[in-house]
Structure formats: structure tokens, C-alpha cells
Write an enzyme that holds these catalytic residues in place. Structure first.
Site, PDB file in Angstrom:
ATOM      1  N   ASP A 152     -76.933  14.187 -15.595  1.00 66.53           N
ATOM      2  CA  ASP A 152     -75.715  14.469 -14.813  1.00 66.53           C
ATOM      3  C   ASP A 152     -74.910  15.565 -15.512  1.00 66.53           C
ATOM      4  OD1 ASP A 152     -72.996  13.742 -13.370  1.00 66.53           O
ATOM      5  OD2 ASP A 152     -74.528  12.607 -12.315  1.00 66.53           O
ATOM      6  N   ASP A 203     -68.540   6.830  -5.881  1.00 66.56           N
ATOM      7  CA  ASP A 203     -68.482   6.676  -7.341  1.00 66.56           C
ATOM      8  C   ASP A 203     -68.263   5.222  -7.715  1.00 66.56           C
ATOM      9  OD1 ASP A 203     -68.961   9.233  -8.102  1.00 66.56           O
ATOM     10  OD2 ASP A 203     -66.872   9.766  -8.503  1.00 66.56           O
ATOM     11  N   ARG A 217     -59.003  18.589 -10.995  1.00 67.53           N
ATOM     12  CA  ARG A 217     -59.966  18.294 -12.064  1.00 67.53           C
ATOM     13  C   ARG A 217     -60.232  19.548 -12.899  1.00 67.53           C
ATOM     14  NH1 ARG A 217     -66.198  16.168 -12.323  1.00 67.53           N
ATOM     15  NH2 ARG A 217     -65.798  14.448 -13.704  1.00 67.53           N
ATOM     16  N   TRP A 224     -61.164   7.954  -2.448  1.00 68.42           N
ATOM     17  CA  TRP A 224     -62.149   7.930  -3.527  1.00 68.42           C
ATOM     18  C   TRP A 224     -62.397   6.474  -3.955  1.00 68.42           C
ATOM     19  CZ3 TRP A 224     -61.528   6.176  -8.612  1.00 68.42           C
ATOM     20  CH2 TRP A 224     -62.649   6.406  -9.433  1.00 68.42           C
ATOM     21  N   LYS A 271     -78.753  16.833  -7.946  1.00 61.17           N
ATOM     22  CA  LYS A 271     -77.549  16.189  -7.406  1.00 61.17           C
ATOM     23  C   LYS A 271     -76.495  17.281  -7.282  1.00 61.17           C
ATOM     24  CE  LYS A 271     -74.086  12.698  -8.751  1.00 61.17           C
ATOM     25  NZ  LYS A 271     -73.775  11.744  -9.819  1.00 61.17           N
ATOM     26  N   TRP A 272     -76.144  17.581  -6.064  1.00 62.62           N
ATOM     27  CA  TRP A 272     -75.214  18.698  -5.757  1.00 62.62           C
ATOM     28  C   TRP A 272     -73.835  18.095  -5.514  1.00 62.62           C
ATOM     29  CZ3 TRP A 272     -76.894  23.553  -2.734  1.00 62.62           C
ATOM     30  CH2 TRP A 272     -75.795  24.314  -2.352  1.00 62.62           C
ATOM     31  N   ASP A 273     -72.970  18.326  -6.463  1.00 59.80           N
ATOM     32  CA  ASP A 273     -71.646  17.681  -6.420  1.00 59.80           C
ATOM     33  C   ASP A 273     -70.588  18.646  -5.897  1.00 59.80           C
ATOM     34  OD1 ASP A 273     -69.736  15.724  -6.847  1.00 59.80           O
ATOM     35  OD2 ASP A 273     -70.335  15.351  -8.920  1.00 59.80           O
ATOM     36  N   MET A 274     -69.433  18.131  -5.557  1.00 58.84           N
ATOM     37  CA  MET A 274     -68.314  18.944  -5.075  1.00 58.84           C
ATOM     38  C   MET A 274     -67.065  18.092  -5.293  1.00 58.84           C
ATOM     39  SD  MET A 274     -66.035  19.759  -2.570  1.00 58.84           S
ATOM     40  CE  MET A 274     -66.294  18.506  -1.339  1.00 58.84           C
ATOM     41  N   CYS A 292     -73.275  14.947  -3.062  1.00 59.67           N
ATOM     42  CA  CYS A 292     -72.246  14.140  -3.723  1.00 59.67           C
ATOM     43  C   CYS A 292     -70.953  14.922  -3.638  1.00 59.67           C
ATOM     44  CB  CYS A 292     -72.662  13.936  -5.187  1.00 59.67           C
ATOM     45  SG  CYS A 292     -71.429  13.078  -6.191  1.00 59.67           S
TER      46      CYS A 292
HETATM   47  C1  GLA Z   1     -68.409  13.237  -9.778  1.00 59.30           C
HETATM   48  C2  GLA Z   1     -69.598  12.449  -9.283  1.00 59.30           C
HETATM   49  C3  GLA Z   1     -70.096  11.556 -10.381  1.00 59.30           C
HETATM   50  C4  GLA Z   1     -70.472  12.394 -11.584  1.00 59.30           C
HETATM   51  C5  GLA Z   1     -69.297  13.227 -12.011  1.00 59.30           C
HETATM   52  C6  GLA Z   1     -69.674  14.215 -13.098  1.00 59.30           C
HETATM   53  O1  GLA Z   1     -67.332  12.439 -10.005  1.00 59.30           O
HETATM   54  O2  GLA Z   1     -69.260  11.719  -8.150  1.00 59.30           O
HETATM   55  O3  GLA Z   1     -71.206  10.807  -9.937  1.00 59.30           O
HETATM   56  O4  GLA Z   1     -71.560  13.213 -11.248  1.00 59.30           O
HETATM   57  O5  GLA Z   1     -68.749  13.972 -10.944  1.00 59.30           O
HETATM   58  O6  GLA Z   1     -68.614  15.001 -13.488  1.00 59.30           O
END
Ligand code: GLA
Length: 744
Positions: free
Chosen positions: A359, A541, A436, A192, A469-472, A519
Site C-alpha cells: 500500500d 476503510d 490530507r 467516510w 489499488k488506485w486511490d483518490m 478506492c
Molecule cells: C486511503 C485508503 C486506505 C489506504 C490509505 C493509504 O485512506 O482508503 O486503504 O490505502 O489511503 O494512504
């Protein structure tokens, strides 16, 4: 047709102007590999490059035979491409040639993302059918050769044409045998906030590999590797690139045997994988893309950039200029009201920013990261007029609205988890590990994908949302699906990724105008599989300009500028506490899909005018910065890592921007230069510097110079002694090269 077949010699020759790939059906039906490399003349036989038969280790005293798709247990003791257990529990298959087809174009792979063609004449495809008589296992090897690129895209389909089940233990997407081992293994590794650092090591006897067991391609390793000659540079020498169009557990491995031959294999990681193939059913392995360059790493990257930008990414945003965005995350985190967001958006709009991305924190009761994932309804405490209201107000400012989601997750503190605890991945009777404060939803189950599609469609349909923005944000532990019987749990990880792709496919189809950005805690799933659905990804990040030099440099080995999200953030930087000049932060982030990740209302008047200039600069050069040919010049991984230089150049060579970056300043610098590449030697270019500060560097460089002069003699990169003493650390300059009009 770029694929020829000679029945007489049993050879297939896949050929374009740059590469040849030669396969031979050996006398006993095995599929041998004769050659992959620079183009060879067509119409000749290359049979002399390999033996006539493969009979396991009895062949020519055990010397290795190059094989297209070696299986386990039949006398090739190197790592296999295929390991299948027939119902009797044995391990051996004897795959022999049955038939082949040569087709123009390229077909999709069921359920999996892949490169594609828009016209049948862009590529040709060879399909070779193999069969194991005893078990009934059938294998189709597919090879597509792109006419205009030095690329072979391979994939494999296994069919059970027998009467009893088969268990697949290892199904590689590609296997390549090279006749010597004088290669360096180059791969992109990290963690990370420092993803895709370039690692290079000479091959050694035995096995060497990178892989992921995290349920995602991962921050740690990328499904990409290069073999380069020890003497290969950015601009010269041989290199092979291997890229897997996949987002889950993968293996990229090289084995050097006692005869100094090299076997490469690439595919789903066999560790923990198994797949029951019932009679009549099929299994498709993901696509592997093999590229070859005889002119250095730069042109290898160029190949991947073109292919992935133009024939992997899909949808209306593939070719559209991408908007400059402001992302709320580092500017506001979870601490916002609608009023605050609108103030940020208004300030951003005044600076020329086009898209406002809300976000994390807009849904459920998510005031921190311990709750609400899965509850995809707007938090009216923060947004009293809902997303629709926010979208309208943002629209009134002349901006578009983007939204963050993390569909694959569920918080323990959420309504969804109360209603459907069984949808969270876990092993009955064992505690689930939180990451998390969240669990992963079991996307191997179709009802989970159906549910997510329904609720997310409602969200995206409820307001004017033009970007997602599709996060994981966590990897998978306790991998297990309640929907699979105990003896089929080996299918879980792959089925999970198929579910991820299915959801992407359905949402991108239902909302074709929405720009998706992928993401995964930054760049934890920055891979070709997701690039097929989301033409851009959040690279890392880590927004620190110095760290980003390495991250973006490494990422560029495989991925194009148009795929790399790059933002300017506030200082001290939130990941490393470093204070870099605003101009440097922009000069790094310009090389990608540009944006800001800060609170624009907190900028000083001077900073505001600087940002407005940056936005104007990027807008002016957007096409070059998103779609130009990216060329690496000076590596942050070379020497003491103090300097980096890269550039982007237009297709026609008439415009280029060179970025030069120095981490620590050097007293009394001397007359150093950096040499651009890819210009037209016959043209002359006007050189201007950004930012334009009228210093000695600008005076020495701001000239009209020939492309030949610039490429051979270089740009000056050092200020004079007096000025240099004042400029401090973390400096960057951009050199903008514009071809002057042709005479006459
Ligand atoms: C992850 C993403 C960040 C942000 C946070 C929000 O860490 O990489 O850019 O969107 O989640 O919780």
C-alpha cells in the site's frame, strides 16, 4: 427484435419477458412516455395511456404529461431533463421528432464507460433523433433493452447543428414520469467509514434529491436510487432502480407535483455545470441504467449485479477468480523496510494468501501522508532493490505483487509540485485548500493525463505487478482549470472525470493482465463508472465486522459481491476500537473479494491456524462467494439492528452459504430461525456449520433437509441457554448448504 415501431400510432414498444417500455411520438412531434413496468402484450397500442399532444401548461388544464425528455421554459414546470441556452440568451427549445433507428446490439458512448454487449443479440437499441428548428440543437435519445434482464440503458447525445454556439445548462441522462406518488425513495448515504447506509423515506410533495458536488460520486451519496412501494419487501412488490454510470458530480432527483405524479431525473448535477457546444460539436451524457422489479428489492439488486458483473466490468479479470490478498496498510502503515514486507509476505503465503499488496509509502520520500504524491519513483531507502527486486522476491515466495497508487494527486512537498505547480487545481490569486496535505491534479488537461500515463506505465512496466489499488483521497476544492477560458469553467468537473476515465482506459489497455481495484479513502468513489475499469473496489476503510454489516448490506443494493473488497483486520479495530472474534471478521469479509489487512507476523499460533482455515474455506467456496447470487435476509437497518443475515446461492441452486450475525448476545434466546431463499424446493441439502465447533447450534442444524423445508421453516439460529450464556457478543455463524446427489 425486442423493439417494435408502429407508424400508425407513433409508438415504440421496447419489450422482453420481464419489462415493457412504451414511448409515443405525439401528434405535435413531442416525445411522450406511456409506460415503464412489467411486460405488456406486444402488438397492441397503449396510446390510451397518454394524451395525444403536449402544449405546455395549456394542455388539459395544466395536467402533467409524461415526457421522455422535457426541456425548460416550454410550459412543463417540473424539473427539466434539458436546459440549453441558444446564442441569443433565451432558454427555450422545442424538440420535435425527426427520425429514429432500431439497431441490434448496443454502441459504446464516446469517452464514457457504459454497459455493453458481447453479441448483437443480447440487446437492441432504439435511437430517436429530435431537433429544435430555431437553434439547430439536435438530441439523440438512446435506449438499449437487454433481452435477458429487466433493464433499459439510456443515454443522450446533444449536437449543435446550428451556426451559433449553444450553452448546455442541464443534460440529464434519464427522466421518467410515473403516474402516482405512492413510493418510498431509497438511497445509499453516509460518510467516510460508514458509506452506503440504506435510507428510505416516503415521497413528499415537491422536490427531493441526493447529489454530489465533490468532484467524485462521494462517500456521502451514491449515484443510485430506488423507488419502491411502501409495501415492497426484499422478496415481493414493485421497485424501480436508477443507476448512473458516472464517477463525478451527479444528481438523482424526484419531484412530486400537485397531481401526485412523480418525475425522476438522473444525470450530471446541473448545479455549477455548463458546457459550450460550438457548431458541429457533440456532448455525450453518461449512461443511466433503469431497472424494474415486480418481485422485490432482492430481484432488483440481482439485475444490477448481473449486469454490472458481466456487462459493465471489462477485461480478463471480469470472470477470473480474484486472489485472496494481504494488504500492508493497517499492518505496517508507512513503517516498513523490504525485509519487513518480505517477512509479512512469507507469513501470509504460509497461510495460503495469494497476493501481497504494498500500500502507501513505497515512493518518493513518503514516510507519512504529507509528501511525495506525484513522485512515482521507488524509495530506495525502503526498497533497495526497487520494485523489480521486491517483485522477484515476492514471486519466489509463490505470491504475486500488487501496488498502491494515487495518480490524481500531488503533495505540496513533492518534486512534481515544484516543477508543475500549475498542474494542481486552484484559482489564480486564491489560496488552495489542502486536504490530507495534498492537492488534486488537473486531469481535465490532456498533458497531465499524458504525463501520468507515461510515469505510471514506467512503474507498472518496471516489475512483475499484477494488481493496482488506485486511490483518490480528497475531494476537489477551488474547482478551476487554467486550460479553460473564464466562461467555460462550468465544464471543469466533467472534463476532470473524462480525464480520469481516459487515464483508466489507457492504463487498463496497456496493462491488460493487471487487476485494478478502485478506492477513494475507502468507498468515496464506489460507482458504476469506475467499475467499468476496476472490477473490484475497496468498499470502505472501515474494516470493523459490525460496521461492515451495514456497509456491505447497503452496497449490495446495486453492486455485486465480485466488486466489494472486504478484509479481515486486527483488533482492537483501527476505526472503532471494537474487539470482535476473528471468525466473525472473516464471516463478514467472506461475502466479497476477501483479504487481510494486518501484520500476519503478529498473529498467535492459534490465530494463524484459524486464518489458515479461513483462507482454505474461502478458497473452497470462492466462486460462490464472489459470483453467487447474493440474497439479503435480515437487515441491519431493520428492528433494533441487532441481527443481520444474508446468503449467496449458486446459479443452479445446488450450493448456498447463509451468514447469520448477531451484534449483542441475548440471554435465554429461544427457538428463532432464519429462512433462506433461492434454494431449489425439490432438492435436499446437507447443512454444515462454519466454524465447526460442535456446539448445540451445529447439532440442531447439521441435518439433511429439503429445500422446501429450509425455505419455509428456516435454519435454527440460537444455541441452547447454557451455551448461549458463554458465547458473548459479535457472533457469526455460516450455514453451508450442499445439495445431496439426486436419486436414480
Ligand atoms: C486511503 C485508503 C486506505 C489506504 C490509505 C493509504 O485512506 O482508503 O486503504 O490505502 O489511503 O494512504
Amino acid at each position: 427484435m425486442s423493439i417494435s415501431w408502429s407508424a400508425e400510432s407513433g409508438e415504440f414498444h421496447l419489450r422482453n419477458d420481464a419489462i415493457s417500455y412504451v414511448i409515443r411520438i405525439l401528434e405535435n412531434g413531442c416525445v411522450g412516455q406511456l409506460y415503464f413496468g412489467a411486460a405488456l402484450a406486444s402488438g397492441r397500442s397503449y396510446r390510451h395511456l397518454g394524451p395525444g399532444e403536449f402544449h405546455g401548461f395549456s394542455n388539459r388544464l395544466g395536467e402533467p404529461v409524461a415526457l421522455e425528455y422535457p426541456s425548460r421554459g416550454a410550459g412543463d414546470f417540473r424539473v427539466p431533463a434539458l436546459a440549453v441556452e441558444p446564442a441569443d440568451g433565451s432558454t427555450v427549445l422545442e424538440l420535435a421528432y425527426v427520425s429514429h433507428r432500431i439497431l441490434s446490439g448496443k454502441s459504446p458512448i464516446p469517452g464514457l464507460p457504459a454497459t455493453y454487449v458481447e453479441r448483437g443479440d443480447e440487446a437492441d437499441t432504439l435511437e430517436i433523433e429530435l431537433r429544435d428548428q430555431i437553434s439547430g440543437a439536435e438530441v439523440r435519445l438512446s435506449y438499449s433493452i437487454f433481452h435477458a434482464l429487466p433493464v433499459i440503458a439510456r443515454h443522450v447525445l446533444i449536437r449543435n447543428a446550428g451556426t451559433l454556439p449553444l450553452t448546455l445548462r442541464c443534460v440529464m441522462s434519464a427522466c421518467l414520469d410515473l403516474p402516482d406518488a405512492e413510493w418510498h425513495f431509497v438511497h445509499l448515504s453516509g460518510t467516510w467509514a460508514r458509506e452506503r447506509h440504506v435510507t428510505s423515506r416516503p415521497l413528499a410533495f415537491g422536490r427531493q434529491s441526493i447529489s454530489s458536488q465533490r468532484g467524485a460520486s462521494s462517500h456521502q451519496h451514491n449515484p443510485f436510487m430506488v423507488l419502491r412501494r411502501p409495501w415492497t419487501t426484499e422478496a415481493d412488490g414493485e421497485a424501480y432502480g436508477f443507476s448512473l454510470v458516472y464517477s463525478g458530480n451527479f444528481l438523482a432527483e424526484v419531484e412530486v407535483d400537485p397531481f401526485d405524479t412523480t418525475r425522476v431525473r438522473l444525470g450530471i448535477d446541473p448545479e455549477g455545470f455548463s458546457w459550450r457546444l460550438n457548431p458541429g460539436s457533440e456532448f455525450a451524457a453518461p449512461e443511466a441504467v433503469l431497472a424494474y422489479s415486480s418481485s422485490g428489492l432482492g430481484s432488483l439488486s440481482d439485475t444490477f449485479h448481473r449486469l454490472y458483473r458481466e456487462r459493465l466490468a471489462k477485461g480478463v479479470w471480469r470472470d477470473r477468480p480474484r486472489p485472496i490478498l494481504l494488504n500492508s496498510w493497517e499492518g505496517a502503515y508507512f513503517d516498513f523496510t523490504e525485509e519487513r514486507l518480505l517477512r509479512m509476505a512469507a507469513a501470509a503465503r504460509e497461510l495460503g494468501i495469494e497476493l501481497f499488496v504494498l500500500d502507501d509509502g513505497w515512493f518518493g520520500e513518503r514516510d507519512d501522508d504529507t509528501s511525495s504524491l506525484g513522485d512515482w519513483h521507488v524509495d530506495r531507502r525502503k526498497l533497495p532493490d526497487g520494485l523489480d527486486g521486491l517483485g522477484r522476491k515476492i514471486g519466489d515466495l509463490g505470491m504475486r505483487l500488487g501496488l498502491w497508487i494515487e495518480p490524481e494527486m500531488v503533495s505540496r512537498r513533492s518534486r512534481l509540485f515544484v516543477e508543475h505547480p500549475e498542474w494542481a487545481i486552484g484559482i489564480p490569486g486564491r489560496p488552495r485548500t489542502e486536504g490530507r496535505s495534498q492537492y488534486v491534479l488537473d486531469l481535465s488537461r490532456v498533458e497531465v493525463v499524458d504525463h501520468l500515463f507515461a510515469v505510471l506505465s514506467e512503474v507498472l512496466g518496471s516489475a512483475q505487478i499484477s494488481y493496482v489499488k488506485w486511490d483518490m483521497n480528497r475531494n476537489i476544492t477551488e474547482p478551476y482549470s487554467l486550460a479553460l477560458p473564464p466562461d467555460r469553467q462550468g465544464e471543469f468537473f466533467h472534463r476532470y472525470i473524462l480525464g480520469v476515465y481516459d487515464l483508466h482506459e489507457r492504463l487498463t489497455r496497456a496493462f491488460p493482465e493487471v487487476l485494478f481495484e478502485s478506492c477513494a479513502s475507502g468507498g468515496g468513489r464506489f460507482d458504476p463508472g469506475l467499475l467499468a475499469f476496476a472490477p473490484q473496489g475497496w468498499t470502505s476503510d472501515d474494516t470493523d465486522a459490525v460496521e461492515r454489516l451495514k456497509i456491505q448490506w447497503g452496497t449490495s443494493f446495486c453492486y455485486p459481491l465480485s466488486s466489494m473488497g472486504a478484509h479481515v483486520s486486527a483488533v482492537p479495530n483501527h476505526q472503532v476500537g471494537r474487539v470482535t472474534p476473528l471468525a466473525t471478521r472473516a464471516a463478514v469479509a467472506f461475502f466479497g473479494v476477501f483479504g487481510y489487512e494486518l501484520d500476519p507476523t503478529a498473529l498467535s499460533p492459534d490465530e494463524r491456524s484459524e486464518v489458515a482455515d479461513q483462507v482454505a474455506f474461502y478458497t473452497r467456496h470462492r466462486d460462490l462467494l464472489q459470483r453467487g447470487r447474493f440474497i439479503r435476509l435480515l437487515s441491519p437497518f431493520g428492528g433494533n439492528g441487532n441481527e443481520t443475515a444474508w446468503m449467496t446461492v449458486a446459479e443452479d441452486g445446488r450450493q448456498a452459504i447463509v451468514g447469520y450475525y448477531r451484534v449483542l448476545n441475548r440471554p435465554d434466546p429461544g427457538p428463532h430461525r432464519v429462512k433462506p431463499r433461492g434454494l431449489d424446493p425439490a432438492l435436499t441439502y446437507r447443512v454444515t456449520l462454519w466454524p465447526p465447533i460442535g456446539d448445540s447450534l451445529e447439532r440442531t442444524n447439521a441435518l439433511v433437509r429439503g429445500g422446501d423445508d429450509l425455505m419455509s421453516a428456516g435454519l435454527f439460529i440460537d444455541s441452547d441457554r447454557q451455551e448461549s450464556a458463554r458465547i458473548g457478543d459479535f457472533q457469526a455463524r455460516l450455514f453451508v448448504l450442499d445439495a445431496t446427489p439426486r436419486q436414480g
